[in-house]
Design a protein around this motif. Structure first.
Motif, mmCIF file in Angstrom:
data_model
loop_
_atom_site.group_PDB
_atom_site.id
_atom_site.type_symbol
_atom_site.label_atom_id
_atom_site.label_comp_id
_atom_site.label_asym_id
_atom_site.label_seq_id
_atom_site.Cartn_x
_atom_site.Cartn_y
_atom_site.Cartn_z
ATOM 1 N N GLY A 160 13.853 -14.774 -16.685
ATOM 2 C CA GLY A 160 12.650 -14.983 -17.476
ATOM 3 C C GLY A 160 12.165 -13.689 -18.088
ATOM 4 N N VAL A 161 11.062 -13.773 -18.793
ATOM 5 C CA VAL A 161 10.425 -12.600 -19.406
ATOM 6 C C VAL A 161 8.926 -12.724 -19.202
ATOM 7 C CG1 VAL A 161 9.901 -11.424 -21.589
ATOM 8 C CG2 VAL A 161 12.235 -12.189 -21.105
ATOM 9 N N PHE A 162 8.295 -11.609 -18.889
ATOM 10 C CA PHE A 162 6.857 -11.541 -18.610
ATOM 11 C C PHE A 162 6.248 -10.520 -19.566
ATOM 12 C CE2 PHE A 162 3.148 -10.129 -16.116
ATOM 13 C CZ PHE A 162 2.668 -11.330 -15.597
ATOM 14 N N ALA A 163 5.403 -10.982 -20.478
ATOM 15 C CA ALA A 163 4.830 -10.098 -21.504
ATOM 16 C C ALA A 163 3.311 -10.054 -21.350
ATOM 17 C CB ALA A 163 5.197 -10.586 -22.896
ATOM 18 N N VAL A 164 2.775 -8.853 -21.251
ATOM 19 C CA VAL A 164 1.333 -8.637 -21.088
ATOM 20 C C VAL A 164 0.767 -8.120 -22.403
ATOM 21 C CG1 VAL A 164 -0.466 -7.442 -19.793
ATOM 22 C CG2 VAL A 164 1.680 -8.075 -18.657
ATOM 23 N N TYR A 165 -0.181 -8.863 -22.967
ATOM 24 C CA TYR A 165 -0.837 -8.492 -24.218
ATOM 25 C C TYR A 165 -2.291 -8.146 -23.913
ATOM 26 C CZ TYR A 165 3.153 -10.887 -26.402
ATOM 27 O OH TYR A 165 4.416 -11.283 -26.781
ATOM 28 N N LYS A 166 -2.735 -6.988 -24.374
ATOM 29 C CA LYS A 166 -4.132 -6.615 -24.131
ATOM 30 C C LYS A 166 -4.761 -6.099 -25.418
ATOM 31 C CE LYS A 166 -3.437 -1.783 -22.779
ATOM 32 N NZ LYS A 166 -3.767 -0.734 -21.801
ATOM 33 N N LYS A 167 -6.035 -6.364 -25.553
ATOM 34 C CA LYS A 167 -6.796 -5.881 -26.699
ATOM 35 C C LYS A 167 -7.210 -4.442 -26.450
ATOM 36 C CE LYS A 167 -11.134 -6.849 -29.196
ATOM 37 N NZ LYS A 167 -12.304 -7.766 -29.249
ATOM 38 N N THR A 168 -7.010 -3.576 -27.457
ATOM 39 C CA THR A 168 -7.459 -2.193 -27.354
ATOM 40 C C THR A 168 -8.755 -2.000 -28.144
ATOM 41 O OG1 THR A 168 -6.389 -1.281 -29.331
ATOM 42 C CG2 THR A 168 -5.018 -1.547 -27.371
ATOM 43 N N LYS A 169 -9.409 -0.895 -27.890
ATOM 44 C CA LYS A 169 -10.630 -0.571 -28.622
ATOM 45 C C LYS A 169 -10.332 -0.045 -30.025
ATOM 46 C CE LYS A 169 -13.296 0.467 -24.453
ATOM 47 N NZ LYS A 169 -14.074 1.495 -23.713
ATOM 48 N N ASN A 170 -9.053 0.114 -30.332
ATOM 49 C CA ASN A 170 -8.655 0.673 -31.618
ATOM 50 C C ASN A 170 -8.289 -0.395 -32.650
ATOM 51 O OD1 ASN A 170 -8.844 3.203 -30.312
ATOM 52 N ND2 ASN A 170 -6.738 3.006 -29.584
ATOM 53 N N GLY A 171 -8.582 -1.665 -32.334
ATOM 54 C CA GLY A 171 -8.276 -2.724 -33.289
ATOM 55 C C GLY A 171 -6.829 -3.149 -33.281
ATOM 56 N N THR A 172 -6.191 -3.117 -32.101
ATOM 57 C CA THR A 172 -4.799 -3.531 -31.972
ATOM 58 C C THR A 172 -4.631 -4.394 -30.728
ATOM 59 O OG1 THR A 172 -4.241 -1.546 -30.696
ATOM 60 C CG2 THR A 172 -3.901 -1.454 -33.090
ATOM 61 N N ILE A 173 -3.489 -5.065 -30.669
ATOM 62 C CA ILE A 173 -3.011 -5.662 -29.427
ATOM 63 C C ILE A 173 -1.828 -4.823 -28.971
ATOM 64 C CG2 ILE A 173 -1.851 -7.626 -28.362
ATOM 65 C CD1 ILE A 173 -3.281 -9.463 -30.215
ATOM 66 N N GLN A 174 -1.832 -4.444 -27.708
ATOM 67 C CA GLN A 174 -0.725 -3.696 -27.145
ATOM 68 C C GLN A 174 0.039 -4.607 -26.206
ATOM 69 O OE1 GLN A 174 -1.906 0.404 -26.890
ATOM 70 N NE2 GLN A 174 -0.739 0.570 -24.993
ATOM 71 N N CYS A 175 1.349 -4.524 -26.221
ATOM 72 C CA CYS A 175 2.182 -5.426 -25.426
ATOM 73 C C CYS A 175 3.201 -4.647 -24.610
ATOM 74 C CB CYS A 175 2.900 -6.420 -26.331
ATOM 75 S SG CYS A 175 4.111 -7.442 -25.470
ATOM 76 N N VAL A 176 3.340 -5.031 -23.329
ATOM 77 C CA VAL A 176 4.426 -4.563 -22.475
ATOM 78 C C VAL A 176 5.178 -5.797 -21.996
ATOM 79 C CG1 VAL A 176 5.065 -3.348 -20.369
ATOM 80 C CG2 VAL A 176 3.109 -2.557 -21.707
ATOM 81 N N THR A 346 -0.596 5.411 -22.846
ATOM 82 C CA THR A 346 -0.002 4.788 -24.025
ATOM 83 C C THR A 346 -1.073 3.976 -24.733
ATOM 84 O OG1 THR A 346 2.145 4.618 -22.936
ATOM 85 C CG2 THR A 346 1.805 3.277 -24.895
ATOM 86 N N THR A 347 -1.232 4.192 -26.023
ATOM 87 C CA THR A 347 -2.222 3.451 -26.794
ATOM 88 C C THR A 347 -1.646 3.155 -28.177
ATOM 89 O OG1 THR A 347 -4.550 3.408 -27.486
ATOM 90 C CG2 THR A 347 -3.405 5.519 -27.672
ATOM 91 N N SER A 348 -2.449 2.566 -29.049
ATOM 92 C CA SER A 348 -1.953 2.205 -30.372
ATOM 93 C C SER A 348 -3.101 2.173 -31.360
ATOM 94 C CB SER A 348 -1.246 0.843 -30.331
ATOM 95 O OG SER A 348 -2.073 -0.144 -29.741
ATOM 96 N N PHE A 349 -2.749 2.297 -32.645
ATOM 97 C CA PHE A 349 -3.738 2.339 -33.720
ATOM 98 C C PHE A 349 -3.218 1.574 -34.923
ATOM 99 C CE2 PHE A 349 -4.257 6.198 -31.238
ATOM 100 C CZ PHE A 349 -5.627 6.273 -31.043
ATOM 101 N N GLN A 350 -4.155 1.016 -35.697
ATOM 102 C CA GLN A 350 -3.810 0.523 -37.023
ATOM 103 C C GLN A 350 -3.957 1.672 -38.005
ATOM 104 O OE1 GLN A 350 -4.628 -3.361 -38.741
ATOM 105 N NE2 GLN A 350 -5.952 -3.802 -36.975
ATOM 106 N N THR A 351 -3.007 1.785 -38.917
ATOM 107 C CA THR A 351 -3.029 2.856 -39.903
ATOM 108 C C THR A 351 -2.805 2.271 -41.297
ATOM 109 O OG1 THR A 351 -0.655 3.216 -39.586
ATOM 110 C CG2 THR A 351 -2.165 4.559 -38.261
ATOM 111 N N ASP A 352 -3.102 3.069 -42.288
ATOM 112 C CA ASP A 352 -2.936 2.586 -43.665
ATOM 113 C C ASP A 352 -1.516 2.781 -44.180
ATOM 114 O OD1 ASP A 352 -2.979 5.338 -43.845
ATOM 115 O OD2 ASP A 352 -4.199 5.395 -45.660
#
Length: 431
Positions: A160-176, A346-352
């Motif tokens: 199987g596969v287990f994927a964790v999606y979380k909302k960041t304060k930077n306007g993204t969803i981060q997934c492991v 580890t974090t993430s951002f939306q960029t132009d």
């Protein structure tokens, strides 16, 4: 066992704090498209993304890649069985969504530890496969995503596969996303494990059965128009400064003194000292990540030049572990290395716009000492950047590098490839 002890085991196996960073195929966003169009439901989109990530993991299985981590034949055999199951079946047998209405950093780490616990029960080889094949990526934020959400898909009773999606304060969803290897009994399912406290925190979640045959994407959802999109001439430096604040935020007794983090007195003092990252750095040094190949080869017996076409390998083996390489080889011992792994974020951002894989050193000068933080970044889609930030403290190699850019004094005290890399950056004055 503390949750960070699980993560230390993953680091030993793979060489990174979090799960590895894989390149995700570029997709078009829905920004700017007529609001009257049909948007996909978030639950279907998450299932679709998890299936795509499962396929990506399966397609990443090849002997040459695994030989970079281990020569154990059993590890590659388990990985091959996983890949065969994912590729063989047109669709998963089942899909479940778990929704947790809280979104806390420590809770997210606990949730992400579940696959490692399951895989480890099936042996160290399974744990290693899960770590090597793990994927981390990021997406722009849809309007209807909240909290922490998990998708579990099963291709067979053993795979199987287990994927964790979380909302960041930077306007993204981060997934492991990580493989689940082995049959899971009712007592060990995620709901029971979460409520039992085995993950170091006891928490509840809502469970929903999902359609395993959907094929849509998060990019097919309606996006959050209020998300903060980073846009500037010095985008890499702005990303680095924003990311390093997350490291400084961990330098608190609330986080470090929690039951989730196992932190002794010496380690606690070192981690708390990372508060210096709250300040504005004096300067920055910008390096292209691709040029790390020669440095990596100088510290490893395995030649990866033949795999330079593999974007994911560059990120997994070079960018994030480079912070560990510097700390392990030029730091003050195992305590500093363990502290760096606790503080690394580890974090993430939306960029132009997309950016090239980049490493930025942020330089802090005060009390006659020179401190630094290291930030690596690369685009995982046209408008999302995945970022890893960690402290370098006041290592001598930092002082020597800053001295070169200020005085042009040659750097000769380190391996030749590293000396050359240290002097190849762009030195930027911030204040």
């Amino acid at each position: 066992m503390r949750i960070f002890k699980y993560y230390y085991s993953i680091i030993i196996l793979v060489g990174i704090l979090f799960t590895g960073c894989d390149q995700f195929p570029n997709k078009e966003t829905t920004n700017g498209i007529d609001d009257n169009r049909h948007y996909e439901d978030i639950k279907d989109a998450l299932v679709g993304e998890t299936k795509a990530l499962a396929r990506q993991m399966a397609e990443a299985v090849n002997f040459k890649k695994f030989s970079l981590y281990t020569e154990e034949a059993g590890v590659f055999e388990i990985a091959s069985e996983f890949a065969s199951s994912v590729i063989q079946y047109d669709e998963p047998l089942s899909a479940k969504r778990y929704v947790i209405d809280r979104n806390e950093e420590i809770l997210s780490l606990c949730v992400q530890s579940y696959p490692f616990i399951i895989n480890n029960r099936n042996g160290s080889d399974s744990a290693m496969v899960g770590s090597i094949l793990s994927v981390e990526t990021a997406y722009p934020l849809p309007v209807d995503f909240t909290g922490i959400q998990v998708i579990e898909i099963r291709y067979s009773k053993d795979i199987g596969v287990f994927a964790v999606y979380k909302k960041t304060k930077n306007g993204t969803i981060q997934c492991v996303a990580q493989p689940l290897l082995g049959e899971i009994e009712d007592d060990d399912n995620f709901v029971n494990t979460a409520s039992s406290g085995v993950l170091e925190m006891s928490f509840q979640c809502d469970v929903f059965e999902c359609d395993p045959t959907v094929s849509c994407s998060i990019f097919d959802c309606e996006m959050n128009g209020d998300s903060n999109i980073l846009s500037s001439e010095n985008l890499e430096i702005d990303i680095a400064q924003a990311a390093i604040k997350s490291v400084a935020k961990r330098a608190s007794r609330v986080f470090l003194g929690s039951g989730v983090v196992n932190c002794g007195p010496e380690m606690l003092a070192l981690c708390l000292s990372c508060k210096y990252m709250n300040y504005t750095p004096a300067n920055a040094i910008i390096y292209p990540a691709e040029s790390l190949y020669d440095v990596y080869n100088s510290y490893n017996s395995v030649d990866i030049i033949g795999l330079t076409y593999d974007y994911e390998l560059m990120e997994n083996l070079l960018v994030k572990p480079f912070a560990n390489v510097l700390c392990a080889n030029f730091g003050s011992g195992s305590t500093m290395l363990a502290s760096q792994r606790i503080m690394g974020v580890t974090t993430s951002f939306q960029t132009d716009r997309s950016i090239e894989p980049t490493i930025v050193w942020l330089i802090y000068e005060y009390d006659n000492d020179i401190f630094a933080g290291i930030v690596s970044m690369f685009s995982v889609s046209d408008n999302c950047v995945l970022v890893y930030a960690a402290p370098l403290w006041n290592l001598q190699i930092v002082a020597d590098t800053v001295d070169f850019y200020k005085t042009e004094k040659p750097i000769v005290d380190y391996p030749e490839a590293l000396n050359s890399w240290l002097t190849s950056g762009e030195y930027v004055k911030i204040q």
